[in-house]
Write an enzyme that holds these catalytic residues in place. Sequence first.
Site, PDB file in Angstrom:
ATOM      1  N   ARG A 104      72.329  94.944  12.148  1.00 47.88           N
ATOM      2  CA  ARG A 104      71.257  94.098  12.694  1.00 47.88           C
ATOM      3  C   ARG A 104      69.956  94.695  12.195  1.00 47.88           C
ATOM      4  O   ARG A 104      69.612  95.819  12.524  1.00 47.88           O
ATOM      5  CB  ARG A 104      71.323  94.108  14.221  1.00 47.88           C
ATOM      6  CG  ARG A 104      70.074  93.494  14.851  1.00 47.88           C
ATOM      7  CD  ARG A 104      70.224  93.333  16.353  1.00 47.88           C
ATOM      8  NE  ARG A 104      70.919  92.079  16.617  1.00 47.88           N
ATOM      9  CZ  ARG A 104      70.543  91.187  17.541  1.00 47.88           C
ATOM     10  NH1 ARG A 104      69.493  91.407  18.302  1.00 47.88           N
ATOM     11  NH2 ARG A 104      71.210  90.078  17.718  1.00 47.88           N
ATOM     12  N   HIS A 131      71.080  84.262  11.491  1.00 46.14           N
ATOM     13  CA  HIS A 131      71.885  84.813  12.586  1.00 46.14           C
ATOM     14  C   HIS A 131      73.233  84.080  12.605  1.00 46.14           C
ATOM     15  O   HIS A 131      73.531  83.327  13.527  1.00 46.14           O
ATOM     16  CB  HIS A 131      71.134  84.640  13.910  1.00 46.14           C
ATOM     17  CG  HIS A 131      71.661  85.484  15.026  1.00 46.14           C
ATOM     18  ND1 HIS A 131      72.736  86.337  14.888  1.00 46.14           N
ATOM     19  CD2 HIS A 131      71.254  85.610  16.320  1.00 46.14           C
ATOM     20  CE1 HIS A 131      72.962  86.951  16.048  1.00 46.14           C
ATOM     21  NE2 HIS A 131      72.070  86.527  16.922  1.00 46.14           N
ATOM     22  N   GLN A 134      75.824  84.125  15.681  1.00 45.79           N
ATOM     23  CA  GLN A 134      75.446  83.281  16.810  1.00 45.79           C
ATOM     24  C   GLN A 134      75.902  81.842  16.573  1.00 45.79           C
ATOM     25  O   GLN A 134      76.338  81.160  17.503  1.00 45.79           O
ATOM     26  CB  GLN A 134      73.927  83.317  17.011  1.00 45.79           C
ATOM     27  CG  GLN A 134      73.454  82.481  18.178  1.00 45.79           C
ATOM     28  CD  GLN A 134      73.947  83.013  19.514  1.00 45.79           C
ATOM     29  OE1 GLN A 134      73.712  84.171  19.845  1.00 45.79           O
ATOM     30  NE2 GLN A 134      74.644  82.179  20.281  1.00 45.79           N
ATOM     31  N   ASP A 219      64.975  78.418  21.124  1.00 42.56           N
ATOM     32  CA  ASP A 219      64.974  79.887  21.147  1.00 42.56           C
ATOM     33  C   ASP A 219      63.582  80.331  21.602  1.00 42.56           C
ATOM     34  O   ASP A 219      62.655  79.521  21.674  1.00 42.56           O
ATOM     35  CB  ASP A 219      65.277  80.407  19.723  1.00 42.56           C
ATOM     36  CG  ASP A 219      65.593  81.901  19.688  1.00 42.56           C
ATOM     37  OD1 ASP A 219      65.710  82.531  20.756  1.00 42.56           O
ATOM     38  OD2 ASP A 219      65.718  82.443  18.573  1.00 42.56           O
ATOM     39  N   CYS A 259      70.483  80.688  22.613  1.00 39.82           N
ATOM     40  CA  CYS A 259      71.187  81.915  22.214  1.00 39.82           C
ATOM     41  C   CYS A 259      70.849  83.117  23.094  1.00 39.82           C
ATOM     42  O   CYS A 259      71.504  84.144  22.994  1.00 39.82           O
ATOM     43  CB  CYS A 259      70.924  82.234  20.745  1.00 39.82           C
ATOM     44  SG  CYS A 259      69.210  82.636  20.401  1.00 39.82           S
ATOM     45  N   ARG A 287      80.277  84.647  21.890  1.00 36.47           N
ATOM     46  CA  ARG A 287      79.956  85.652  20.867  1.00 36.47           C
ATOM     47  C   ARG A 287      81.130  86.619  20.725  1.00 36.47           C
ATOM     48  O   ARG A 287      81.504  87.022  19.631  1.00 36.47           O
ATOM     49  CB  ARG A 287      78.687  86.434  21.253  1.00 36.47           C
ATOM     50  CG  ARG A 287      77.380  85.674  21.112  1.00 36.47           C
ATOM     51  CD  ARG A 287      76.987  85.415  19.667  1.00 36.47           C
ATOM     52  NE  ARG A 287      76.829  86.634  18.882  1.00 36.47           N
ATOM     53  CZ  ARG A 287      75.731  87.384  18.841  1.00 36.47           C
ATOM     54  NH1 ARG A 287      74.662  87.032  19.539  1.00 36.47           N
ATOM     55  NH2 ARG A 287      75.675  88.461  18.085  1.00 36.47           N
TER      56      ARG A 287
END
Length: 306
Positions: A104, A131, A134, A219, A259, A287
């Site tokens: 990450r 991402h 996700q 988001d 998310c 996830r």
Amino acid sequence: MSARHFLSLMDCSPTELVSLIRRAMELKDLRNRGVLFEPLKNRVLGMIFEKASTRTRLSFEAGMIQFGGQAIFLSPRDTQLGRGEPIADAAKVMSRMLDAVMIRTFAHDTLTEFAANSRVPVINGLSDDLHPCQLLADMQTYLEHRGSIAGKTVVWIGDGNNMCNSYIEAAIQFDFQLRVACPEGYEPSARLLAEAGERVQIIRDPRQAVVGAHLVTTDVWASMGQEDEAQERMKLFKPYQVDRALLDMADESVLFLHCLPAHRGEEISEDLLDDPRSAAWDQAENRLHAQKALLEFLVEASHHHV
């Protein structure tokens, strides 16, 4: 270096992506029934974090443990990719000791350079550009709640960030129409928009964008590292809050996803996650299952090639 990597949704074929999601649903069922299944016994995942994380760390670490393997957490203090040691060198050494690496990071180049020098699979746990993990969870959640997303209309509301970019790739790979409602100057990647062509439209007005939508998602307005812009963004993005009234304008079968982490009262109204049309908690749990499917796919494949 023939390992399979997962840096973007484009690293898999549409068929592979659908089978990963179906596999995630099987793995979820196994876990719900308490079945012990340990395909990655004695396998070790290295997890390099240059950005903070709750769900990414928990899901990968729990997933490896449930699979009979282990995960090693490396914080920014433990690695500092490219600062203490060239990324290529770190990748060569780490990939001799590990069975897979999840990263990450900020710059997407960090991932591509690491992957180019790694003999084991590298997974994008989030970069400033994308991402993809996700999106696997999001696509699994839609499939579980509403069936196939192919041919449906999806609306992204807010900042054209890494999540929005991954939604554009998902539109291409999972065959849905995407409308992006964002303020001027906050569009997603121009390159991805060009690649998606007719599949993606930018519509400034969120109320216009959600008409007929089957999936609505958003988001936070200021992502990690953008805190200094937060005040300015708050003003600009105010008309882009998703609330129950906005969902009422979408298709009656609409599903809402986020998310997480969510800032209630900003990109969503205070009560939105409690709305029956919201599946954010299932999405967060997925996830775990989607990434387990991904780990099984990548790590088992790389061990067949040895």
